[in-house]
Design an enzyme around this catalytic site. Structure first.
Site, PDB file in Angstrom:
ATOM      1  CG  ASP A 201      12.963  -7.229  -7.363  1.00  0.00           C
ATOM      2  OD1 ASP A 201      12.423  -7.951  -8.227  1.00  0.00           O
ATOM      3  OD2 ASP A 201      12.531  -7.115  -6.200  1.00  0.00           O
ATOM      4  CB  ILE A 202      10.693  -2.809  -4.994  1.00  0.00           C
ATOM      5  CG1 ILE A 202      10.675  -1.729  -6.091  1.00  0.00           C
ATOM      6  CG2 ILE A 202      10.283  -2.215  -3.643  1.00  0.00           C
ATOM      7  CD1 ILE A 202       9.299  -1.129  -6.353  1.00  0.00           C
ATOM      8  CG  ASN A 209       1.374  -4.876  -3.559  1.00  0.00           C
ATOM      9  OD1 ASN A 209       0.945  -3.755  -3.810  1.00  0.00           O
ATOM     10  ND2 ASN A 209       2.059  -5.594  -4.417  1.00  0.00           N
ATOM     11  CG  ASP A 218      -0.614  -0.086  -8.949  1.00  0.00           C
ATOM     12  OD1 ASP A 218       0.149  -1.073  -8.860  1.00  0.00           O
ATOM     13  OD2 ASP A 218      -1.734  -0.138  -9.485  1.00  0.00           O
ATOM     14  CD  GLU A 244       9.038  -6.911  -7.166  1.00  0.00           C
ATOM     15  OE1 GLU A 244       9.098  -7.719  -8.108  1.00  0.00           O
ATOM     16  OE2 GLU A 244       9.798  -6.907  -6.187  1.00  0.00           O
TER      17      GLU A 244
END
Ligand code: GH3
Ligand code: MG
Ligand code: MG
Ligand code: MG
Length: 325
Positions: A201-202, A209, A218, A244
């Site tokens: 997971d980022i 964002n 994106d 993500e």
């Protein structure tokens, strides 16, 4: 252009006689050992702009058929030393030629051969002496039918792949994982070779964002997917579960090897900043990774994913940008 001998003129002239763009010349192979019959059939098929190849024995015909894409095979059943029927069954038994239409040519009064040929997989027949218009009509029908089936098949494959891939990143999606992980796990249990699952997971993706906008977010998702895919073996599998969050499935991989893969993936993302289409420069991205290993009797795909998720949660709690097994 004024020079009729110039090469360019020649090209234009040739393209002027070409048929509409969507037209594709069909490759037709004719098995016939009578020179006279072959000439007639070839000349007829060429009227439709087919490219005609010929062979005078079944063995040569089969070799040709296996070596090139064909749209139709015309098989004479009046060969002197040869059994055209054998070619029919050979064409049907090879994966490469299984779908190629077969058109038989038989002698009048030898219709028993036709029944056998159709049984072996031939699609249609014409009676000798061949009526040119009938031959053309039957050849056309078979070629058209084959093309139609090819189109159906490729549409089907396309929609299948659309249903199983993530449109933003091009990696697999959750549906694919749900369908395939149970099978991979089953195979792992049967073959006594473990399968490893990495879930990653980022880190602080919301900040990306918020700072750069959703479109740049994106781009980061696409680049993360690309780096993950690039750093794996061809039979490993990357999927975006949503948001993500990603999983990587590593068949035939034990915990020790999975840790190496995970650590490499982590560093390939963390060590090289992401170039994005923003005038605010590159972005530093990190991921947290959790690992689980499956392959013991009683393991389930859900359990495997849950354990990787728990390890991922631990990685987040331990400060992110790290791997927990
Ligand atoms: P953590 O380190 O705990 O994972 O923090 P985080 O900010 O990455 O996690 P959180 O779950 O709070 O936020 C995830 C964000 O991912 C929120 C959501 O707007 C964003 N996101 C989800 N799907 C997409 C997407 O398809 N595109 C973009 N650009 N952002 C997405
Ligand atoms: Mg989160
Ligand atoms: Mg996150
Ligand atoms: Mg998340």
């Amino acid at each position: 252009l004024r020079e009729s001998t110039s090469g360019q003129f020649g090209v234009i002239e040739r393209s002027g006689t070409m048929l509409s763009e969507s037209f594709e010349r069909a490759n037709v192979l004719v098995l016939e050992d009578s020179a006279l019959d072959l000439e007639k059939v070839t000349e007829t098929l060429q009227r439709d702009h087919n490219v005609v190849f010929s062979a005078d024995t079944g063995a040569k015909a089969l070799e040709r058929a296996l070596g090139m894409p064909l749209d139709l095979v015309v098989v004479s059943l009046t060969l002197l030393n040869e059994d055209g029927l054998r070619l029919c069954s050979q064409l049907r038994s090879h994966e490469r030629t299984r779908q190629v239409p077969i058109l038989l040519m038989v002698d009048d009064g030898d219709l028993g051969q036709v029944a056998k040929g159709l049984e072996l997989g031939a699609n249609d027949y014409v009676v000798k002496p061949v009526d040119r218009n009938e031959l053309l009509a039957r050849a056309r029908t078979q070629i058209r039918r084959k093309r139609y089936q090819e189109r159906l098949r490729s549409n089907y494959e396309q929609s299948l792949s659309m249903a199983l891939t993530d449109s933003l990143t091009g990696v697999f999606n959750r549906r694919y994982v749900n369908a395939h992980l149970p099978r991979l796990l089953e195979r792992a249990i049967d073959s006594h070779k473990p399968v490893s699952v990495l879930m990653f997971d980022i880190d602080h993706f919301k900040v990306v964002n918020d700072t750069y906008g959703h479109a740049i977010g994106d781009e980061v998702l696409r680049e993360v997917s690309a780096r993950a895919s690039r750093n794996l073996r061809t039979f490993d599998l990357v999927a975006r579960l949503g948001g993500e969050e990603f999983v990587v499935i590593l068949p035939d991989t034990d915990g020790e090897a999975a840790l190496i893969v995970a650590e490499r993936l982590r560093s390939r993302i963390a060590d090289t900043p992401f170039t994005v289409s923003s005038d605010r420069g590159e972005i530093n991205v990190t991921v947290s990774i959790g690992i689980s290993i499956g392959g013991r009797l009683g393991d389930t795909a859900e359990g495997l994913v849950r354990r990787a998720d728990e390890a991922l949660y631990e990685a987040k709690r331990s400060g992110r940008n790290c791997v927990i097994a």
